[in-house]
Design an enzyme around this catalytic site. Structure first.
Site, short mmCIF file in Angstrom:
data_model
loop_
_atom_site.label_atom_id
_atom_site.label_comp_id
_atom_site.label_asym_id
_atom_site.label_seq_id
_atom_site.Cartn_x
_atom_site.Cartn_y
_atom_site.Cartn_z
N ASN A 238 -49.52 125.05 17.33
CA ASN A 238 -48.10 125.07 17.04
C ASN A 238 -47.90 124.44 15.68
OD1 ASN A 238 -45.36 124.54 16.76
ND2 ASN A 238 -45.07 124.24 18.94
N ASP A 239 -47.74 125.26 14.66
CA ASP A 239 -47.65 124.74 13.29
C ASP A 239 -46.45 123.82 13.08
OD1 ASP A 239 -49.96 125.99 12.54
OD2 ASP A 239 -48.96 127.77 11.78
N GLY A 240 -45.48 123.85 13.98
CA GLY A 240 -44.32 122.97 13.87
C GLY A 240 -44.63 121.54 14.28
#
Length: 178
Positions: free
Chosen positions: A129-131
Site C-alpha cells: 500500500n504505497d499510501g
C-alpha cells in the site's frame, strides 16, 4: 503478474523468473519498478522480495520444472541505501557474485525477515500500500499481511529448498504463531 500465463505460456513465465532474479542485489533486496535492462529503484520495500520465491515455487509446482532452481543468475552491485536515503533510482552493474535461483530465493526470504515487537514482520516503505510509506519510519509498523505473505511463500518454497528447509520451516511456524 506473470503467473497469469502459467497455463498458456509457462516458457515465458520461466524466462521472466530468471530475468527478474537478475534484478536482485547481493544483500537480497530487489529493484522496485525496474525497466529494461536494469534501470530501477533501490528501496526499503520488503514485500517485493517475496515475489521471486513465491512465483518460482508456483511455476515449479505447476510445471514440474525443479531444475529452474539450479540456474545461475548474477546479482546487482550497488551500495546499500544510507540511513538518510528512502530510495535511489539507478542502473547498477552486475556483481561478480552469482547464485542459483534457489540461493536467490533464500536470500530474498531472509532479507525480508525484519521483526517487530510482536514477532510480526515490519513493513518497509510502500509495502502493499504505497499510501503507507511512513508507517515504519521508526521501525514499529508491523504487518500482518507481510507476515502472512512470508508464511505462504516459505511453505510453497520448502519443496524446492535443500540446505535451509528446516530453518525456513521453523521461521514460517514462528510467523504463524505470531
Amino acid at each position: 503478474d506473470v503467473t497469469a500465463f502459467l497455463q498458456s505460456r509457462p516458457d515465458m513465465v520461466r524466462r521472466q523468473i530468471l530475468y527478474s532474479a537478475a534484478r536482485q542485489y547481493s544483500e537480497g533486496d530487489v529493484m522496485h519498478w525496474w525497466h529494461h535492462p536494469k534501470f530501477g529503484l533501490r528501496s526499503r520495500i520488503t514485500d517485493d522480495k517475496l515475489f521471486l520465491p513465491l512465483v518460482a515455487s508456483e511455476y515449479a509446482s505447476f510445471t514440474g520444472d525443479k531444475e529452474i532452481f539450479s540456474e545461475i543468475i548474477p546479482y546487482l552491485d550497488s551500495p546499500k541505501l544510507s540511513d538518510n536515503e528512502k530510495s535511489r533510482f539507478e542502473n547498477p552493474p552486475y556483481s561478480e557474485r552469482r547464485g542459483t535461483l534457489e540461493e536467490h530465493c533464500i536470500l530474498a526470504i531472509k532479507s525480508a525477515l525484519s521483526y517487530g515487537k510482536h514477532g510480526l514482520l515490519v513493513m518497509g516503505s510502500g509495502d502493499w500500500n504505497d499510501g503507507m510509506d511512513e508507517i515504519c519510519a521508526e521501525g514499529r509498523g508491523e504487518s500482518v499481511f507481510n507476515s502472512m505473505l512470508a508464511y505462504l511463500t516459505i511453505k510453497k518454497f520448502l519443496p524446492y529448498c535443500h540446505d535451509k528447509a528446516s530453518e525456513l520451516d521453523r521461521i514460517a511456524e514462528e510467523l504463524k504463531s505470531a
